[in-house]
Design a protein around this motif. Structure first.
Motif, PDB file in Angstrom:
ATOM      1  N   VAL A 128     -14.605  37.243   0.263  1.00  0.00           N
ATOM      2  CA  VAL A 128     -13.673  36.816   1.436  1.00  0.00           C
ATOM      3  C   VAL A 128     -14.720  36.233   2.387  1.00  0.00           C
ATOM      4  O   VAL A 128     -14.844  35.192   2.999  1.00  0.00           O
ATOM      5  N   PRO A 129     -15.693  37.227   2.809  1.00  0.00           N
ATOM      6  CA  PRO A 129     -16.740  36.546   3.901  1.00  0.00           C
ATOM      7  C   PRO A 129     -17.460  35.739   3.351  1.00  0.00           C
ATOM      8  O   PRO A 129     -18.024  34.891   4.266  1.00  0.00           O
ATOM      9  N   MET A 130     -17.876  35.533   2.018  1.00  0.00           N
ATOM     10  CA  MET A 130     -18.819  34.386   1.481  1.00  0.00           C
ATOM     11  C   MET A 130     -17.912  33.069   1.617  1.00  0.00           C
ATOM     12  O   MET A 130     -18.503  32.075   2.111  1.00  0.00           O
ATOM     13  N   VAL A 131     -16.647  32.843   1.484  1.00  0.00           N
ATOM     14  CA  VAL A 131     -15.929  32.012   1.727  1.00  0.00           C
ATOM     15  C   VAL A 131     -15.905  31.438   3.134  1.00  0.00           C
ATOM     16  O   VAL A 131     -16.135  30.213   3.539  1.00  0.00           O
ATOM     17  N   SER A 132     -16.025  32.261   4.270  1.00  0.00           N
ATOM     18  CA  SER A 132     -15.986  31.782   5.563  1.00  0.00           C
ATOM     19  C   SER A 132     -17.551  31.311   5.845  1.00  0.00           C
ATOM     20  O   SER A 132     -17.585  30.508   6.515  1.00  0.00           O
ATOM     21  N   LEU A 133     -18.484  32.041   5.141  1.00  0.00           N
ATOM     22  CA  LEU A 133     -19.760  31.613   5.516  1.00  0.00           C
ATOM     23  C   LEU A 133     -19.797  30.092   4.785  1.00  0.00           C
ATOM     24  O   LEU A 133     -20.651  29.201   5.322  1.00  0.00           O
ATOM     25  N   ALA A 134     -19.460  29.978   3.699  1.00  0.00           N
ATOM     26  CA  ALA A 134     -19.426  28.534   3.024  1.00  0.00           C
ATOM     27  C   ALA A 134     -18.908  27.488   3.786  1.00  0.00           C
ATOM     28  O   ALA A 134     -19.482  26.277   3.894  1.00  0.00           O
ATOM     29  N   ARG A 135     -17.636  27.943   4.362  1.00  0.00           N
ATOM     30  CA  ARG A 135     -16.913  26.839   5.152  1.00  0.00           C
ATOM     31  C   ARG A 135     -17.766  26.673   6.305  1.00  0.00           C
ATOM     32  O   ARG A 135     -17.955  25.353   6.856  1.00  0.00           O
ATOM     33  N   MET A 136     -18.426  27.501   6.808  1.00  0.00           N
ATOM     34  CA  MET A 136     -19.224  27.340   8.230  1.00  0.00           C
ATOM     35  C   MET A 136     -20.371  26.676   7.779  1.00  0.00           C
ATOM     36  O   MET A 136     -20.927  25.519   8.712  1.00  0.00           O
ATOM     37  N   ARG A 137     -20.938  26.330   6.568  1.00  0.00           N
ATOM     38  CA  ARG A 137     -22.046  25.467   6.274  1.00  0.00           C
ATOM     39  C   ARG A 137     -21.569  24.241   5.699  1.00  0.00           C
ATOM     40  O   ARG A 137     -22.435  23.551   5.068  1.00  0.00           O
ATOM     41  N   HIS A 138     -20.029  24.044   5.434  1.00  0.00           N
ATOM     42  CA  HIS A 138     -19.737  22.891   4.843  1.00  0.00           C
ATOM     43  C   HIS A 138     -19.968  22.761   3.283  1.00  0.00           C
ATOM     44  O   HIS A 138     -20.091  21.606   2.889  1.00  0.00           O
ATOM     45  N   ARG A 139     -19.945  23.800   2.752  1.00  0.00           N
ATOM     46  CA  ARG A 139     -20.247  24.101   1.316  1.00  0.00           C
ATOM     47  C   ARG A 139     -18.666  24.005   0.809  1.00  0.00           C
ATOM     48  O   ARG A 139     -18.293  25.012   0.200  1.00  0.00           O
ATOM     49  N   GLU A 140     -18.077  22.909   0.718  1.00  0.00           N
ATOM     50  CA  GLU A 140     -16.618  22.887   0.153  1.00  0.00           C
ATOM     51  C   GLU A 140     -16.338  23.105  -1.201  1.00  0.00           C
ATOM     52  O   GLU A 140     -15.409  23.792  -1.627  1.00  0.00           O
ATOM     53  N   GLU A 141     -17.589  22.681  -2.116  1.00  0.00           N
ATOM     54  CA  GLU A 141     -17.259  22.779  -3.566  1.00  0.00           C
ATOM     55  C   GLU A 141     -17.490  24.424  -3.904  1.00  0.00           C
ATOM     56  O   GLU A 141     -16.887  25.055  -4.601  1.00  0.00           O
ATOM     57  N   VAL A 142     -18.372  25.053  -3.195  1.00  0.00           N
ATOM     58  CA  VAL A 142     -18.518  26.495  -3.196  1.00  0.00           C
ATOM     59  C   VAL A 142     -17.254  27.258  -2.907  1.00  0.00           C
ATOM     60  O   VAL A 142     -16.888  28.111  -3.430  1.00  0.00           O
ATOM     61  N   VAL A 143     -16.619  26.697  -1.668  1.00  0.00           N
ATOM     62  CA  VAL A 143     -15.428  27.308  -1.152  1.00  0.00           C
ATOM     63  C   VAL A 143     -14.412  27.264  -2.194  1.00  0.00           C
ATOM     64  O   VAL A 143     -13.595  28.404  -2.635  1.00  0.00           O
ATOM     65  N   GLU A 144     -14.246  26.160  -2.973  1.00  0.00           N
ATOM     66  CA  GLU A 144     -13.062  25.940  -4.047  1.00  0.00           C
ATOM     67  C   GLU A 144     -13.526  26.838  -5.278  1.00  0.00           C
ATOM     68  O   GLU A 144     -12.576  27.665  -5.724  1.00  0.00           O
ATOM     69  N   VAL A 145     -14.671  27.286  -5.640  1.00  0.00           N
ATOM     70  CA  VAL A 145     -15.037  28.048  -6.774  1.00  0.00           C
ATOM     71  C   VAL A 145     -14.844  29.494  -6.213  1.00  0.00           C
ATOM     72  O   VAL A 145     -14.250  30.111  -7.004  1.00  0.00           O
ATOM     73  N   LEU A 146     -15.136  29.768  -5.051  1.00  0.00           N
ATOM     74  CA  LEU A 146     -14.768  31.312  -4.623  1.00  0.00           C
ATOM     75  C   LEU A 146     -13.593  31.587  -4.606  1.00  0.00           C
ATOM     76  O   LEU A 146     -12.961  32.537  -4.984  1.00  0.00           O
TER      77      LEU A 146
END
Length: 318
Positions: free
Chosen positions: A286-304
């Motif tokens: 869950v914290p990784m999702v927030s970090l990925a969103r902050m960095r605009h890593r949308e594909e990573v957010v989807e996978v997580l």
């Protein structure tokens, strides 16, 4: 300036000199070398100082002059030292014929007792003179000689010199030797992105799961340095460590998320069998999702989010 002076004048000047700085300077005139070979020999025989002539002949690959000087040199500790200097210079300049001639004469190529790094094989490896390396190894040169010093193979893995690396490993170099930072050859090859070196190291038994003094694994270093072909290769290895954290608190999954490589994140999840409790995903993913969103890593957010859902469903059925 000297290159513009006629050879006749240079020869007249040199003929009246003893071996010394000016004569050595004259040796830099490429067109003057053949004339100087007999002059150098004459000075050497007259003054009993063979070192400048032998060193010059060894650098230039002037085999007849080397043989003549060696034949006129009486055996002594001083002569042996002179010959060792000539061998090191020949290795430094990659003069294969000179090295072969000196070795045939019996000039020792063994490492000095005082850990002097001017060891003929080390010089040839450092300068990447492959034919000279092969010749020295065929004559019994040892690839690992100084306990406590980084092996010769380290520079090769850092620079991607795969052919010489293979020669050293075939001659018995340790693929798992460490330096003072506890890095191995495999670690360095991964960090600098030399995939072919990694493959050769594996052929000779290198360990994939190694950690250095900072607790960095080859995978962590490859991710830090964005060596994506190396990352793909390591993911194919069963022994690849995907759970170790370094001293900065990062593991491969963290770094793949930070760099925005959704494909790597997927592969890590497909290989990884986390030995965590049922709430691991809440603390870690869950914290990784927030970090990925902050960095605009949308594909990573989807996978997580997909993985979180899978883990949540799995935990809810227990």
């Amino acid at each position: 300036m000297l290159s513009t002076v006629p050879n006749e004048i240079l020869f007249t000047i040199a003929e009246n000199l003893s071996p010394g700085p000016l004569l050595n300077l004259l040796l830099t005139c490429r067109s003057f070398h053949h004339s100087l070979s007999r002059l150098m020999l004459r000075h050497a025989l007259a003054n009993k100082d063979f070192t400048p002539a032998l060193v010059w002949a060894s650098i230039e690959g002037h085999v007849p002059l080397i043989k003549t000087i060696l034949a006129h040199t009486p055996a002594s500790d001083e002569a042996t030292k002179m010959e060792e200097i000539a061998l090191r210079e020949a290795c430094d300049h990659g003069s294969l014929k000179s090295v072969e001639t000196l070795l045939d004469h019996g000039v020792p190529h063994t490492p000095p007792e005082d850990n002097d790094r001017r060891y003929p094989l080390a010089i040839a490896v450092y300068k990447c003179h492959l034919p000279v390396v092969r010749l020295l190894l065929s004559r019994g040169a040892v690839p690992d000689v100084w306990p406590g010093y980084p092996p010769m193979a380290f520079d090769l893995c850092r620079n991607g010199e795969v052919e010489i690396l293979r020669e050293l490993l075939a001659a018995g170099a340790d693929p798992n030797a460490r330096n003072n930072h506890m890095s191995s050859c495999f670690t360095l090859a991964a960090e600098y992105g030399h995939l072919e070196c990694l493959k050769v190291l594996l052929e000779y038994g290198a360990e994939v799961d190694v950690v250095d003094r900072d607790n960095d694994t080859p995978m962590i270093l490859a991710l830090y340095c964005e060596r994506w072909d190396v990352v793909e290769f390591l993911l194919e290895q069963e022994e690849c460590d995907l759970v170790t954290r370094n001293l900065r608190g990062f593991d491969p999954l963290n770094l793949a998320c930070i760099t925005g490589r959704a494909d790597v994140v997927r592969k890590i999840f497909s290989k990884q069998v986390p030995g965590h409790d049922t709430f691991w995903y809440e603390r870690e993913l869950v914290p990784m999702v927030s970090l990925a969103r902050m960095r605009h890593r949308e594909e990573v957010v989807e996978v997580l989010e997909q993985e979180i859902l899978k883990l949540w469903l799995a935990s809810s059925t227990l």
